[in-house]
Design a protein around this motif. Structure first.
Motif, short mmCIF file in Angstrom:
data_model
loop_
_atom_site.label_atom_id
_atom_site.label_comp_id
_atom_site.label_asym_id
_atom_site.label_seq_id
_atom_site.Cartn_x
_atom_site.Cartn_y
_atom_site.Cartn_z
N LEU A 58 17.75 8.40 -1.79
CA LEU A 58 16.63 8.27 -0.85
C LEU A 58 16.05 9.65 -0.51
N HIS A 59 16.94 10.61 -0.33
CA HIS A 59 16.49 11.96 0.00
C HIS A 59 15.58 12.50 -1.10
N LEU A 60 15.97 12.30 -2.34
CA LEU A 60 15.15 12.79 -3.45
C LEU A 60 13.76 12.16 -3.41
N LEU A 61 13.70 10.94 -2.89
CA LEU A 61 12.42 10.22 -2.81
C LEU A 61 11.65 10.58 -1.54
N GLY A 62 12.20 11.51 -0.79
CA GLY A 62 11.52 11.93 0.43
C GLY A 62 11.79 11.04 1.61
N LEU A 63 12.87 10.26 1.53
CA LEU A 63 13.18 9.34 2.61
C LEU A 63 14.48 9.74 3.29
N ASP A 64 14.45 9.74 4.61
CA ASP A 64 15.65 10.02 5.38
C ASP A 64 16.39 8.70 5.56
N HIS A 65 17.59 8.63 5.03
CA HIS A 65 18.28 7.33 5.02
C HIS A 65 18.58 6.82 6.42
N GLU A 66 18.57 7.73 7.40
CA GLU A 66 18.81 7.26 8.78
C GLU A 66 17.52 6.79 9.46
N ARG A 67 16.42 7.16 8.88
CA ARG A 67 15.13 6.77 9.48
C ARG A 67 14.47 5.60 8.77
N LEU A 68 14.92 5.32 7.57
CA LEU A 68 14.35 4.18 6.84
C LEU A 68 15.06 2.91 7.32
N ALA B 181 0.86 -1.19 0.00
CA ALA B 181 0.00 0.00 0.00
C ALA B 181 0.89 1.24 0.00
N PRO B 182 0.49 2.29 -0.71
CA PRO B 182 1.33 3.49 -0.75
C PRO B 182 1.54 4.03 0.65
N ARG B 183 2.75 4.43 0.93
CA ARG B 183 3.04 5.01 2.24
C ARG B 183 3.65 6.39 2.06
N LYS B 184 3.42 7.21 3.04
CA LYS B 184 3.93 8.58 2.97
C LYS B 184 5.44 8.58 3.19
N PRO B 185 6.14 9.37 2.43
CA PRO B 185 7.58 9.51 2.70
C PRO B 185 7.79 10.33 3.98
N HIS B 186 9.04 10.46 4.38
CA HIS B 186 9.34 11.24 5.59
C HIS B 186 9.13 12.72 5.37
N PHE B 187 9.37 13.16 4.15
CA PHE B 187 9.16 14.58 3.84
C PHE B 187 8.82 14.68 2.36
N ALA B 188 8.47 15.85 1.93
CA ALA B 188 8.00 16.00 0.55
C ALA B 188 9.08 15.56 -0.43
N PRO B 189 8.75 14.65 -1.31
CA PRO B 189 9.76 14.14 -2.23
C PRO B 189 9.87 14.98 -3.49
N LYS B 190 11.02 14.89 -4.13
CA LYS B 190 11.17 15.47 -5.46
C LYS B 190 10.90 14.38 -6.50
N ALA B 191 11.41 13.22 -6.22
CA ALA B 191 11.25 12.10 -7.16
C ALA B 191 10.24 11.12 -6.60
N LYS B 192 9.48 10.54 -7.50
CA LYS B 192 8.51 9.53 -7.05
C LYS B 192 8.95 8.14 -7.46
N TRP C 242 14.33 -1.34 -0.54
CA TRP C 242 14.17 -0.34 0.52
C TRP C 242 13.12 0.70 0.12
N VAL C 243 13.24 1.15 -1.13
CA VAL C 243 12.34 2.21 -1.57
C VAL C 243 10.90 1.68 -1.62
N THR C 244 10.73 0.46 -2.08
CA THR C 244 9.38 -0.10 -2.15
C THR C 244 8.83 -0.33 -0.74
N TYR C 245 9.71 -0.76 0.15
CA TYR C 245 9.32 -0.94 1.55
C TYR C 245 8.92 0.40 2.14
N GLY C 246 9.68 1.44 1.80
CA GLY C 246 9.43 2.76 2.39
C GLY C 246 8.22 3.45 1.81
#
Lengths: 482, 1194
Positions: A448-458, A54-65, A181-185
């Motif tokens: 990961l950052h571009l995808l809105g994911l914090d690499h330390e939090r994923l 199921a789609p999940r929200k990134p940690h912050f607004a992403p640039k890349a999807k 990781w990205v799909t999990y996130g």
């Protein structure tokens, strides 16, 4: 999972059960499902039952999807494609001073191997004036849309470990790949195709399935191969003689029994299985539709240089665009064959011939379709090649280059990357990075950052530890972000 | 985003314990501290912040640098700790950036704990388990054994009730799937259902525990931990032979080997006194690590990674500890220091890693039989010596020749044929000629030199060699030109044949083999090969001959000039055949002997004074050879000093010798990437007084080129692939005789893989005659003895050697070689061998865990938090380590083992984190039950049997029996809405288990239902069908997946060949591991790809078709047959409503087939009878195999 996501999941499920013509006990089942899924959310990491995609929200607004990674496996020669070093011509035939080599281990050559100058002429292109060799005429046309990083470095100098490091942040197999990781996130944005798709052209991939494995993440996050022979997705085609109706009848009968079992046994997992069978039915339609390039214009096919019926890197690039258009999150295309221990000239002619046009076409195509803004394209190998030539009569090698982990070049485009930027640099011999080094974990953190994911939090808890893609390192390279 | 299971269990405990009580340190407090605090305030000194250590009471209550105490016991208000965790300001703990905020409930637990005195207790898993008395329960009638008391007590405390017992048909299926991994057939299920005895269930359990399939089911789970695979992994991913280890595991389970012994044999079986072959095979457990064979790697680096993996795997598999975390730094959570990590590694780091033969009586017998055949043939070699005739060669007739390649074939005045024009890679010549000869007993082909050819020929390659791959002829009588018949040649004899290219190859019917002439010395000379037909060819009026000269070898190995002539027997000798044969043999032997005596030189083999290397250990053997062991590098250098008798040395001989301790029996040490047992001698040098002497030339017996070892180029060298298990030798001649007392010989092995010699011997000669390598050393020595002094034994040895080289016996030797090729090799396995005491491998601490960053050397030892090694019997070595793990005093091993069995049967462990019993792991849901089981399991069993005091003596079968006999296990697995709401994960065990079958078992179940399953146990891995390209497309080391024939197509899943970089597709789809790393718990996912596999994969299609055939052939009413099919798939009979649904589906599909809407033959596959009927049954079967009920244990 937050409330919003929960709601979405619920709606998706309700929709699914309505659409798929659930026959019996619809209302009872619906309430059972609600309870089941409520319980699922408490199951933590377990993937059973609840839709783990199921789609999940990134940690912050992403640039890349989404990401398309063109993995140039085997390691292209940066010195003959991107990183122009006229000094090498001057020293051609002489060994590099030991003060530069400093006891570095090499795969094949000795440290006193002779320098090999750039094999092709270079020219500046575009407004950015980036230098490219004549082997990349098509890339030259989009040079202002891409960001070239000349200061990549890795600590692995053999293919399998270096490829696995590039993908999983660790040099030995066993950890999840970035696509996983990205799909999990982030989950998936399609119910009709796998979220993480892998294609390969060229020779075999050194690191093998470990490159797209979900590692210790649930299997559902592993990359799914889109294959060149047989069924595009494994077993996506019905067995001989079985038509769509028989398949539908079969799935209906199975579903009917499974719903009865669910009513009797009460296991929410059965609902997930019913859903999986429905999705498998959709896949049997969506996969052929995906692979059928008839709807593509002649101009598009031409631009990529793709033959719609013949597996090639060009066709894979076009398929990658179609995949992301259909909601696929992460696409990997492996083109292996850049391992030019001998005849670097012939190697580059062959591999650039097979990839340059399509790589550039992908950038153009995404741009003209307005997809480049939120799609990240990554191009590059697992390490670089030596400024020294490789010659070995015993192995029948001459005019090649060995593995070089200290410096190599990659380019990225779209998805929030700066455009027309050339980042980082190497010394006069192209041996070491001297400006803005980008280790692998930094690249991963940045993606990961571009995808809105914090690499330390994923993170994912496994064997008593919270693991992450970047292990204990990684830094987002802000200078690369638009 | 997610809630950990911990939260739930803590919640449950709280509900039970009540809020006011003191929190339990182990259950409630430590997990919070561990997860939120220890990373910065834990055991790792390097990471510790503010000098505060919270993992011990002393640390937590100590006076801090700021004069305050983190924890003032009993005084929350005076505790900085409490202040900081309740703070919302910048001093909040854990800090915001750590992203691990404490919940209010957690804060409350910590506060109450401090208020109650902040008592620390040792971590539960490090405290020896205790046998608690069985808890009292209200409903004691429900309890069948001790397990139930613990489970029920807990349920009653929560105010819950267990589920009712499952019905018998559910139980029989559950037991079969759990104990054998196979569903029962309807007949097997009925046997139980019809057994009305009160102990019917118990009898079934015992029957299943005695089945040989029990071992298969439990072996597969263990193989996940052992990271078993049939390939090496990484880039090349070549095949390996380690399946004997897999069979050992199956056998150990079937024999109910006690778990302590099971443990010891796998970790250190090789070190047990008089270790058996099986005990050595058991050490394959730790040989299942991956092997990187990628060109350019440092083998020692990847050996280090393998050892790292062994430590981690030992921790996971036996100790339930994540010891791997301490590789790079002291463990952040558990009390294991980095130094302790490497001390544990030291146990496992002192083994060599040989490939061993697996002795199998059937193979031994076969080998003996073949050896006897060979001996028999060899004993009669003399009788096969050709009887001399006198051949008269007729003048060569004028030939007409053509070449398929289009090369120009011109006839020369001497009636030879010369080729010119473009040189093709391969060619085929047709030569016709007419001869008046009326009796032909031989055909001669002369390969002739010619100045126009490369190196003057006779072949067309630049070096003048050629390969005649096949020589055939037909002949027709001149007066009947259309009645040509083929000539059958039975013998081919050449005056010289290249090694591995004997003359006989030209008439063996095999286009891949041939006759060639390259060799040592001058070989660009005329050569002759004579072909003898089966019988004399009689042509009263002469014949028209056609010859075909096939030259398919490639690389321009074609003939440049040749001549054909015919021969006639003209012998008039009328003495008996045997007399003439004997005479000829003696004459030829005499000739050879004379020549050989003339060329033999005297060698001396002094005992090496010193033999050293860069790393490997060189040991001088009694026969003055040198045996090499220990680690290898990419570039090994051996230095051997030998003493001479002072005479000028003219040449050096290097014999390389086989040895069973070496890979593939040696002589080389190559064990990966290259050909096992080979070597690569890059350069050889003789030094005296520090000066390198110049070589003149080199020759070798057998194959390869010793010249490559003296050409000054380290990239070329001498190797002997194909001659493993044999002696080869090379002779190196010095440019100038060398006079020195001591010679230093240096051998360099520099290739991109570890490629040095394993056993070799050096000799010197001062003979001035040119020394050669052709003669075996013992023969050469005998030749130097005056003939009169030779004993009969010695004479025979000479004759025996002559038989091994006489060209006349080549056909016979070829026949013997043919027999030898049928000699079956023993299967091999991978094992450990502890290194000799005088050559231990040192273990270092590695900074940040990195291979290149070695720090201090450590000795072997176990972590201080655990009991010490029992050192009374053995030194601190791998065996002691194994015994320490397998000791009842070890608080972890038995707990981890019983928990794993519990997880296998219930789908989840009593400790959910089956791989982690450390601080970060989840506490047990039933701690007393876990301890009770652990103690019971590991206590010795009393002879008398089941008294309370006696334990299970580490018997897994007894443990499985105990668990499945319990009422807990027998509960129905139905999930009521109430249960779903209260305990969705079934932590309190108020119901029976429900789990989807594992990948291999899914396949096994479908094959069982369809009757296709082969029940064969053990043997090499097999290749069942899978979609094309899975193991080749995009794979660097592709594997041609050649589908197995016969029953191997339908073996149990655990026998399917496991390729690490491209695993069997169906298994991957269903969450099976690839064998890269130790896996303690498989994920259970549910994906559409799985549905595709179940619906469309060939295995399941074949199973459906087999069921289709079976059902179509079955007589009886439709409803009965539908019910029978249903039972084959899910064991229970269908309800009448279900039957109606199935019949409806069947009838509808059958109508479609009958109306030709669908191609029945395609759906039904092969078979007899009405295809429409079979197709409809196939379709129905396919549906049933897909039912959730068919793939779930419930």
């Amino acid at each position: 999972m937050n409330e919003f996501e929960n709601q979405k999941l619920h709606i998706a499920r309700r929709h699914f059960f309505q659409e798929c013509g659930v026959g019996i006990g619809k209302i009872a089942l619906a309430s059972l499902l609600t309870d089941a899924f409520a319980a699922q959310t408490a199951r933590g990491q377990g993937t059973a039952g609840a839709n783990p995609l199921a789609p999940r929200k990134p940690h912050f607004a992403p640039k890349a999807k989404r990401v398309i990674h063109l993995f140039m496996a085997g390691a292209p020669s940066q010195l003959d494609l991107f990183d122009y070093k006229p000094e090498l011509t001057k020293f051609e035939g002489k060994p590099i001073p030991p003060s530069v080599i400093k006891g570095q281990r090499y795969a094949f050559i000795r440290s006193d191997a002779a320098v090999l100058g750039p094999r092709f002429p270079f020219a500046k292109h575009g407004q950015s004036g980036a230098e490219l060799s004549e082997m990349l005429p098509h890339l030259a046309e989009v040079v202002d849309d891409i960001c070239i990083i000349k200061s990549m470095k890795t600590d692995q100098f053999n293919h399998a470990p270096a490829q696995i490091l590039m993908n999983t942040g660790f040099a030995q197999p066993g950890r999840p790949s970035i696509g996983s990781w990205v799909t999990y996130g982030l989950g998936a944005e399609t119910n009709d195709l796998p979220a993480f798709v892998v294609m390969s052209t060229g020779a075999g991939i050194s690191g093998g399935a470990a490159n797209w494995s979900g590692g210790f993440l649930p299997t559902i996050y592993s990359g799914v191969r889109l294959r060149n022979q047989g069924d595009a997705i494994l077993d996506v085609n019905r067995p001989a003689g079985v038509d769509a109706k028989l398949q539908r009848d079969t799935i209906d009968l199975v579903g009917q029994f499974n719903r009865r079992e669910m009513a009797r046994e009460g296991d929410p997992e059965i609902a997930a299985r019913i859903a999986a069978y429905e999705m498998s039915y959709r896949l049997q339609t969506s996969a052929p539709e995906l692979m059928d390039l008839k709807s593509e214009s002649k101009a598009t096919l031409e631009m990529y240089g793709a033959d719609p019926d013949k597996p090639s890197f060009a066709r894979a690039c076009l398929l990658a665009r179609r995949l992301i258009e259909r909601g696929v999150r992460f696409v990997n295309i492996y083109h292996e064959g850049w391992d030019a221990h001998s005849d670097v000239v012939g190697n580059l002619k062959g591999n650039c011939g097979a990839t340059d046009r399509a790589s550039a076409a992908l950038v153009k195509d995404l741009k003209q379709r307005g997809l480049l803004d939120d799609t990240l394209v990554v191009w590059g190998g697992e390490f670089g090649r030596t400024p020294m030539g490789e010659t070995n009569a015993g192995l029948g090698r001459s005019q090649g280059r060995d593995h070089h982990p200290q410096a190599f070049t990659m380019w990225l485009a779209g998805g929030g990357m700066k455009r027309g930027l050339v980042y980082g640099g190497t010394d006069d011999l192209g041996f070491n990075v001297v400006e803005n080094p980008v280790p692998i974990h930094d690249l991963q953190a940045t993606i990961l950052h571009l995808l809105g994911l914090d690499h330390e939090r994923l993170t994912y808890r496994y064997a008593g530890r919270d693991f992450r893609l970047t292990d204990v390192e990684g830094r987002v390279i802000k200078e690369l972000l638009a | 985003m997610r809630l950990t299971g911990l939260g739930i269990i803590v919640g449950m405990l709280c509900a039970v314990a009540g809020r006011a009580q003191t929190p339990d340190f182990n259950q409630e407090v430590r997990p919070i501290l561990s997860q939120r605090c220890f990373k910065c305030h834990g055991p790792d000194e390097g990471q510790r912040k503010a000098g505060l250590r919270l993992d011990s009471r002393a640390g937590a209550t100590a006076l801090l640098a700021n004069g305050q105490r983190a924890i003032g016991t009993g005084k929350p208000e005076a505790s900085l700790f409490v202040k900081r965790i309740f703070s919302h300001g910048p001093d909040m703990m854990p800090p915001v950036y750590a992203n691990k905020p404490l919940s209010d409930k957690e804060k409350d637990i910590l506060r109450r704990w401090i208020a109650a005195g902040a008592e620390y207790k040792p971590h539960w898993a490090f405290v020896p388990p205790k046998l608690a008395p069985l808890p009292k329960v209200k409903n004691s009638a429900w309890c069948r054994n001790g397990v139930d008391n613990f489970v029920l007590a807990r349920l009653e405390k929560a105010g819950w009730k267990p589920s009712p017992e499952a019905d018998r048909i559910t139980l029989v299926r559950r037991l079969y799937l759990d104990l054998l991994g196979l569903p029962p057939t309807p007949e097997e299920a009925d046997a139980f259902l019809n057994d009305k005895a009160p102990n019917a269930y118990e009898r079934l359990v015992d029957r299943l525990l005695a089945s040989p399939h029990y071992g298969e089911r439990w072996a597969r789970r263990w193989l996940d931990l052992a990271r078993y695979s049939d390939t090496n992994g990484y880039e090349k991913d070549r095949q390996r032979s380690v399946w004997p280890y897999r069979d050992w595991v199956i056998d150990a389970f079937n024999r109910d080997m006690p778990f302590d012994q099971f443990t010891i044999e796998q970790i250190a079986g090789d070190m047990l006194p008089d270790a058996t072959a099986a005990q050595k095979i058991a050490t394959g457990f730790h040989r299942n690590t991956m092997l990187n064979e990628e060109g350019g790697i440092d083998p020692l680096e990847y050996r280090y990674y393998a050892t790292v993996d062994r430590v981690a795997t030992t921790g996971t598999a036996w100790l339930g500890l994540t010891v791997g975390c301490a590789q790079c730094h002291t463990h952040k959570f558990d009390p294991i220091t980095q130094r302790e990590y490497y001390r544990m590694m030291a146990f496992l780091n002192n083994a060599d890693e040989p490939t061993i033969d697996v002795p199998r009586p059937d193979i031994t017998a076969k080998r003996r039989e073949i050896e006897a055949q060979i001996k028999e043939r060899e004993a009669h070699l003399a009788e096969k010596f050709p009887v001399p005739g006198t051949l008269r060669w007729l003048p060569a007739p004028a030939p007409t020749a053509t070449a398929v390649s289009g090369a120009k074939a011109e006839r020369l005045p001497d009636n030879s044929v010369r080729l010119s024009g473009p040189i093709p890679q391969t060619d085929s010549y047709t030569v016709t000629l007419d001869s008046e000869a009326s009796e032909v007993t031989a055909v001669r082909l002369e390969a002739l030199t010619d100045p126009s050819l490369g190196s003057s020929g006779p072949g067309r390659t630049p070096h003048g060699n050629f390969v005649l791959t096949e020589f055939t002829a037909t002949v027709a009588p001149t007066d009947a030109p259309n009645s040509a018949v083929p000539v059958k040649f039975v013998r081919a004899l050449a005056d010289f044949s290249q090694d591995q290219f004997p003359a006989q190859n030209a008439i063996d019917g095999n286009p891949k083999t041939g006759w060639a002439i390259a060799g040592t010395g001058a070989w660009n000379v005329n050569r002759t090969i004579v072909f003898t037909p089966e019988k004399t060819i009689r042509l009263p009026h002469g014949g028209h001959w056609t010859f075909h000269l096939e030259q398919a070898y490639g690389g321009q190995h074609t003939l440049g000039r040749f001549r054909l002539s015919l021969g006639q027997e003209v012998s008039t000798d009328s003495r008996p055949l045997e007399v003439r044969r004997q005479e000829e043999l003696e004459r030829k032997f005499g000739e050879w002997l004379k020549q050989a005596e003339g060329s033999a030189v005297r060698w001396q083999t002094p005992r090496p004074e010193k033999a050293t290397s860069n790393l490997p250990r060189l040991a001088v053997q009694p026969d003055n050879s040198i045996f090499v062991s220990g680690d290898m590098t990419k570039h090994d250098v051996y230095t051997v000093q030998i003493h001479t008798d002072g005479k000028p040395v003219t040449a050096l001989r290097l014999e390389v010798l086989p040895d069973d301790r070496l890979p593939n029996h040696g002589p080389g040490r190559v064990f990966y990437e290259g050909a096992p047992g080979d070597f690569f001698l890059s350069e050889i040098a003789v030094l005296t007084a520090g000066k390198t002497m110049k070589w003149a030339s080199a020759t070798q017996s057998g194959i390869g080129s010793a010249q490559n070892a003296i050409d000054g180029n380290p990239q070329t060298g001498w190797s002997i692939n194909g001659r493993q298990g044999e002696t080869s030798s090379a002779v190196f001649r010095l440019a100038e005789p060398l006079t020195a007392d001591t010679l230093t010989v240096q051998l360099d092995f520099e290739q991109y893989y570890a490629a040095a010699m394993g056993r070799f011997r050096l000799s010197v000669t001062s003979d001035t005659r040119p020394a050669g390598a052709e003669l075996p050393s013992d023969v050469e020595e005998l030749l130097l003895l005056p003939a009169a002094q030779r004993t009969t034994f010695q004479q025979n040895r000479l004759r025996q050697h002559y038989f091994s080289v006489a060209p006349e016996l080549e056909p016979e030797r070829a026949a013997i070689a043919q027999i030898r090729r049928q000699m079956p090799a023993y299967p091999t396995a991978l094992a450990f061998t502890e290194r000799p005491a005088d050559n231990p491998r040192l273990t270092y601490v590695h900074h940040r865990g990195e291979f290149l960053q070695r720090e201090a050397v450590v000795t072997a030892g176990v972590p201080a938090i655990l009991p010490g090694l029992p050192l009374s019997q053995t030194p601190a070595n791998r065996l002691a380590f194994a015994r320490w793990i397998a000791s009842p005093q070890n608080p972890l091993t038995a707990r981890v083992a019983v928990n794993r069995q519990w997880a296998a049967l219930f789908g989840a462990g009593i400790v959910r984190s089956v791989q982690d019993f450390g601080y970060q792991g989840e506490p047990p849901s039933h701690p007393e039950l876990l301890d009770w089981l652990a103690v019971y399991f590991s206590s010795p069993s009393a002879q008398s049997g089941r008294t309370a005091a006696s334990g299970l003596g580490w018997s897994l079968k007894k443990l499985h029996r105990l668990i499945v006999m319990s009422a807990t296990y027998r509960q129905s697995s139905r999930i009521t809405p109430e249960l779903l709401a209260r305990d969705p994960e079934n932590r309190l065990l108020a119901r029976g288990p429900r789990v989807r079958l594992e990948a291999e078992l899914l396949r096994d179940a479908a094959l069982t239902a369809s009757g296709l399953l082969s029940r064969k146990i053990g043997g090499p891995s097999v290749f069942p069908p899978q979609p094309p390209g899975v193991t080749s497309e995009g794979t660097y080391g592709p594997l041609n997946w050649q589908v197995s024939e016969g029953e191997d197509r339908y073996r149990r899943g655990l026998y399917t060949f496991s390729k690490r970089t491209a695993p069997y597709a169906m298994f991957t789809t269903f969450d099976a591991p690839s064998g890269d790393v130790c896996v303690a718990r498989r994920e259970v996912s549910d994906t559409p790809l799985q549905a595709l596999t179940m619906l469309n994969d060939q295995v399941f299609v074949e199973a459906a078709q087999a069921l289709g055939r079976m059902m179509s052939a079955r007589p009886g009413p439709l409803e009965e047959r539908v019910a029978a099919l249903f039972r084959r798939c899910v064991t229970r009979p269908p309800t009448s409503e279900e039957t109606a649904l199935l019949v409806k589906y069947f009838t509808a599909q059958k109508a479609r087939f009958e109306q030709k809407e669908l191609d029945a033959a395609k759906v039904a596959g092969m078979g007899e009878g009405d295809a429409n009927d079979r197709a409809a049954w196939t379709a129905l079967s396919r549906s049933l195999l897909n039912l959730d009920e068919a793939i779930t244990k419930r």
